[in-house]
Scaffold this motif. Structure first.
Motif, PDB file in Angstrom:
ATOM      1  N   LYS A 220     -10.390  -0.274 -25.504  1.00  0.00           N
ATOM      2  CA  LYS A 220     -11.802  -0.484 -25.174  1.00  0.00           C
ATOM      3  C   LYS A 220     -11.960  -1.490 -24.045  1.00  0.00           C
ATOM      4  O   LYS A 220     -12.952  -1.452 -23.308  1.00  0.00           O
ATOM      5  CB  LYS A 220     -12.562  -0.956 -26.415  1.00  0.00           C
ATOM      6  CG  LYS A 220     -12.850   0.158 -27.422  1.00  0.00           C
ATOM      7  CD  LYS A 220     -13.639  -0.372 -28.601  1.00  0.00           C
ATOM      8  CE  LYS A 220     -13.993   0.749 -29.570  1.00  0.00           C
ATOM      9  NZ  LYS A 220     -14.747   0.238 -30.749  1.00  0.00           N
ATOM     10  N   MET A 244      -8.760   8.004 -28.829  1.00  0.00           N
ATOM     11  CA  MET A 244      -9.117   6.998 -27.831  1.00  0.00           C
ATOM     12  C   MET A 244      -8.151   7.037 -26.649  1.00  0.00           C
ATOM     13  O   MET A 244      -8.559   6.931 -25.490  1.00  0.00           O
ATOM     14  CB  MET A 244      -9.111   5.613 -28.470  1.00  0.00           C
ATOM     15  CG  MET A 244      -9.294   4.465 -27.483  1.00  0.00           C
ATOM     16  SD  MET A 244     -10.940   4.398 -26.724  1.00  0.00           S
ATOM     17  CE  MET A 244     -11.889   3.693 -28.064  1.00  0.00           C
ATOM     18  N   SER A 248      -9.656   7.906 -23.007  1.00  0.00           N
ATOM     19  CA  SER A 248      -9.703   6.772 -22.084  1.00  0.00           C
ATOM     20  C   SER A 248      -8.941   7.031 -20.797  1.00  0.00           C
ATOM     21  O   SER A 248      -9.227   6.424 -19.761  1.00  0.00           O
ATOM     22  CB  SER A 248      -9.128   5.530 -22.766  1.00  0.00           C
ATOM     23  OG  SER A 248      -7.719   5.660 -22.949  1.00  0.00           O
TER      24      SER A 248
END
Length: 548
Positions: A220, A244, A248
Motif C-alpha cells: 500500500k 494486492m 499493484s
C-alpha cells in the motif's frame, strides 16, 4: 566538491565533481581568455548547489557557455563491480530473530542493496531458540570480521538492537571515519513504513501470522516485498496478499523459490512416459525440529523487558504472553505458524509446481495425524487438539489434470512418517533418506532428494541415473534474482503471483487437519464445498484494529 585550479597563463581549467547528487564525474574546462578567475569559480560554485538545479539543466547551461565538458559515470571511476549509492535498492528489514539475523548478515554484503532500517518488537534479549547455541554469534562475527563480537553475551541473542548494530558496524568498515549511523531502528513496522519514505523494498522475516499484514501494508506504501515462507498462514490472507501483488504491479518474491535443474530431468522422464502415467507424488520431511505442544500453556510468566508482546501478537486475539509461542517455536501453533508443511514444503513443492506446470491448487485434502492423551485425576483421557499442528501427519491432496499432467495425488508426510520402501529399491539394496521425494507411475518410479535433487529412475528392472548437470555446479545467488527484479520493476520467478497454487495447496492441508476430515475446495470462491463448517479455518478471528 569543486576543485579550483588557476594557471599562470591566460587560460585555465576547472574540474567539477558531482558524486553524491549524480554519481557522475563531470570535467569542465573553459577555453576563452580569463580575466577574473574568482567570478568563474563562483560560476561553478553556484552549480554545485544541486538542490537548485537539475542535472539536465546543468548540462544545458554548460553547453550554452564556452565550455567543453565530459561526463564520466561514477562506476567507471569506482572500479569493476562498483554500484553508485543512487543505484542501490534500499531495504527496510522487518524481523531480527535468529533466522532474520543470519539472512541479514548475508544480505548486507550484497553491493546492490543498502539496509536503511530494521524493525522488531523485541529490542534485545538473549532468550532466543535456535539450532545451535553459537550459530548467530558466529555468523555475525564472520560478517564483521570480528572474532570477539558477542563474547560477553550469555545465551542466544536477537532483537532490533542486534540488527541495527550488525548493519552499522558492517557499513562502517568501508568508511574512512570507521563509523556509520545510517540505519534507523523501529519497534513497529507501521511506523517504519510511515517514516522511511525512500525505502524501495521490504524484507519480511517475522513469524508467519504477520506476513500478510506486513506485506499488504508495505505494498500500500508502494514498496516491493520479499518474504520468507509462507505468504500467509490463512487462506483468506494469502489470497488478499497475492491479489494486492497482482493489482499493484509491484515486484514480489517468495524466498522458498529456487532454480532446480534436476526437476527438469524429472519432468522429462515423466513426459517421455518412462514411468508410465503419473499417479502419485510423495514428499516427506523429518520436521518438526522444534517442540510441538498440543495444548496452550496455563502458566503466565512475565513479559521480557523491552519486548512488545502486543505488537508481536498483531492480528491474533489477546492472550497471555508465554515463551512457548515465540521465537523459533511459533511454527507449531495454528494461530502463529503454518506447520512443517509450510516450513519445508514450500522449498520442495514451489520449484516442483513451476517445473511440472502445476498451475491449479489441489481440489481436496484429507489427512491423518497422531493423537495424544493427558492425565486427569490419574485417568488417561484423549486430548482434543485444535490449537497446534500434530506431532506427525500424512496429508493427501488430489489434483485435476492440467498441462501435460493427468489427474494425480500428492502425499505429504512429516514427523517421521514416510511411505513404505518399494520393492524396486529393496531389490537393489536401497532405502529412503529421512527427507526425500518419490514419483509413482503405472510402470515405474523416480526417487529423489527432498527438493528433487539427484533423481534416480527405477523402471523396467533398470536403475537409471541422470546425466551430470553443469547448472548444479554454478547456481545464481538467489538474492540477486529478486534484487534485479525489484530494481527493474519486473516480476521475479518467485513472485507471489506464481506461488498461488502451492500456497493454496499447503494451506488447504492445515484446514483438513483442523477439520479432522476430507475437505473439497473451490478456489475461485474460497469455499469448502463438502463441509461448510470448515470454512472458518480459511480465515482468522481478528483482534480489533487488525482486521484484513
Amino acid at each position: 566538491m569543486i576543485k579550483k585550479s588557476v594557471s599562470n597563463h591566460q587560460f585555465c581549467s576547472f574540474f567539477l565533481f558531482f558524486v553524491r547528487d549524480f554519481n557522475t564525474f563531470i570535467t569542465i574546462s573553459f577555453t576563452g581568455p580569463v580575466k577574473n578567475t574568482d567570478c568563474i569559480y563562483t560560476f561553478f560554485k553556484t552549480f554545485s548547489i544541486m538542490e537548485k538545479i537539475s542535472r539536465r539543466k546543468f548540462l544545458g547551461s554548460a553547453a550554452a557557455a564556452s565550455v567543453a565538458f565530459t561526463v564520466v559515470p561514477r562506476e567507471v571511476l569506482g572500479g569493476p563491480g562498483y554500484i553508485p549509492p543512487s543505484d542501490k535498492l534500499t531495504i527496510g528489514y522487518i524481523g531480527c530473530g535468529t533466522q532474520g539475523l543470519r539472512e541479514l548478515a548475508a544480505l548486507i554484503a550484497n553491493p546492490a542493496v543498502q539496509i536503511v532500517a530494521v524493525c522488531d518488537p523485541n529490542k534485545f534479549t538473549t532468550d532466543y531458540v535456535d539450532w545451535s547455541m553459537n550459530d548467530v554469534r558466529n555468523t555475525i562475527r564472520n560478517a564483521l570480521g570480528d572474532k570477539t563480537w558477542g563474547e560477553n553475551i550469555k545465551g542466544i541473542p536477537g532483537g532490533r538492537d542486534i540488527g541495527q548494530e550488525l548493519v552499522q558496524k558492517y557499513y562502517a568498515k568501508s568508511k574512512d571515519s570507521g563509523t556509520y549511523k545510517g540505519c534507523a531502528s523501529y519497534e513497529d513496522f507501521r511506523e517504519l513504513l510511515e517514516k522511511e519514505k525512500d525505502v524501495n523494498a521490504i524484507k519480511i522475516m517475522t513469524p508467519d501470522h504477520l506476513h500478510a499484514w506486513v506485506a499488504i501494508a508495505s505494498m500500500k506504501k508502494g514498496k516491493h516485498v520479499v518474504t520468507h515462507k509462507p505468504i500467509a498462514n490463512r487462506m483468506h490472507e494469502a489470497k488478499l496478499t497475492i491479489d494486492m501483488a497482482r493489482k499493484s504491479g509491484l515486484s514480489t518474491h517468495l524466498l522458498a523459490w529456487s532454480k532446480k535443474p534436476d526437476n527438469l530431468i524429472i519432468k522429462q522422464w515423466i513426459d517421455e512416459g518412462r514411468i508410465g502415467k503419473l499417479k502419485e507424488i510423495h514428499n516427506w520431511s523429518n520436521r518438526p525440529v522444534w517442540p510441538q505442544w498440543q495444548a496452550n500453556p496455563t502458566d503466565t510468566p512475565p513479559i521480557p523487558k523491552d519486548f512488545n508482546w502486543d505488537l508481536w501478537l498483531g492480528p491474533v486475539p489477546d492472550r497471555p504472553y508465554h515463551p512457548n509461542y515465540t521465537h523459533a517455536v511459533f511454527r507449531g501453533w495454528y494461530d502463529f505458524g503454518a506447520g512443517s508443511i509450510a516450513d519445508m514444503g514450500h522449498y520442495s513443492l514451489f520449484p516442483l509446481f513451476l517445473s511440472l506446470g502445476i498451475t491449479k491448487p489441489a481440489v481436496s485434502a484429507d489427512s491423518y495425524a497422531t493423537t495424544t492423551c493427558t492425565l486427569r485425576d490419574k485417568v488417561s483421557v484423549g486430548l482434543k487438539n485444535d490449537v497446534a499442528f500434530p506431532l506427525s501427519c500424512i496429508i493427501r491432496f488430489k489434483f485435476e489434470a492440467q498441462g501435460s499432467l493427468p489427474p494425480f495425488e500428492l502425499f505429504w508426510y512429516d514427523g517421521g512418517m514416510r511411505p513404505m520402501i518399494p520393492d524396486e529399491l529393496l531389490a537393489v539394496g536401497k532405502s529412503f533418506e529421512r527427507e526425500a521425494m518419490m514419483f509413482v507411475g503405472e510402470k515405474g518410479k523416480i526417487v529423489a532428494g527432498f527438493r528433487g535433487e539427484r533423481p534416480i529412475l527405477y523402471a523396467d528392472g533398470k536403475v537409471v541415473e541422470p546425466p551430470a548437470m553443469e547448472a548444479e555446479r554454478s547456481r545464481e545467488d538467489s538474492n540477486n534474482i529478486w534484487i534485479d527484479a525489484f530494481k527493474n520493476n519486473t516480476q521475479s520467478p518467485g513472485s507471489f503471483i506464481y506461488a498461488t497454487p502451492v500456497t493454496e495447496t499447503i494451506l488447504l492441508g492445515a484446514v483438513s487437519l483442523r477439520a479432522g476430515k476430507k475437505v473439497e475446495y473451490n478456489s475461485a470462491n474460497m469455499k469448502v464445498t463438502n463441509a461448510p463448517e470448515a470454512d472458518k479455518y480459511l480465515v482468522r478471528e481478528y483482534r480489533k484494529g487488525w482486521e484484513l
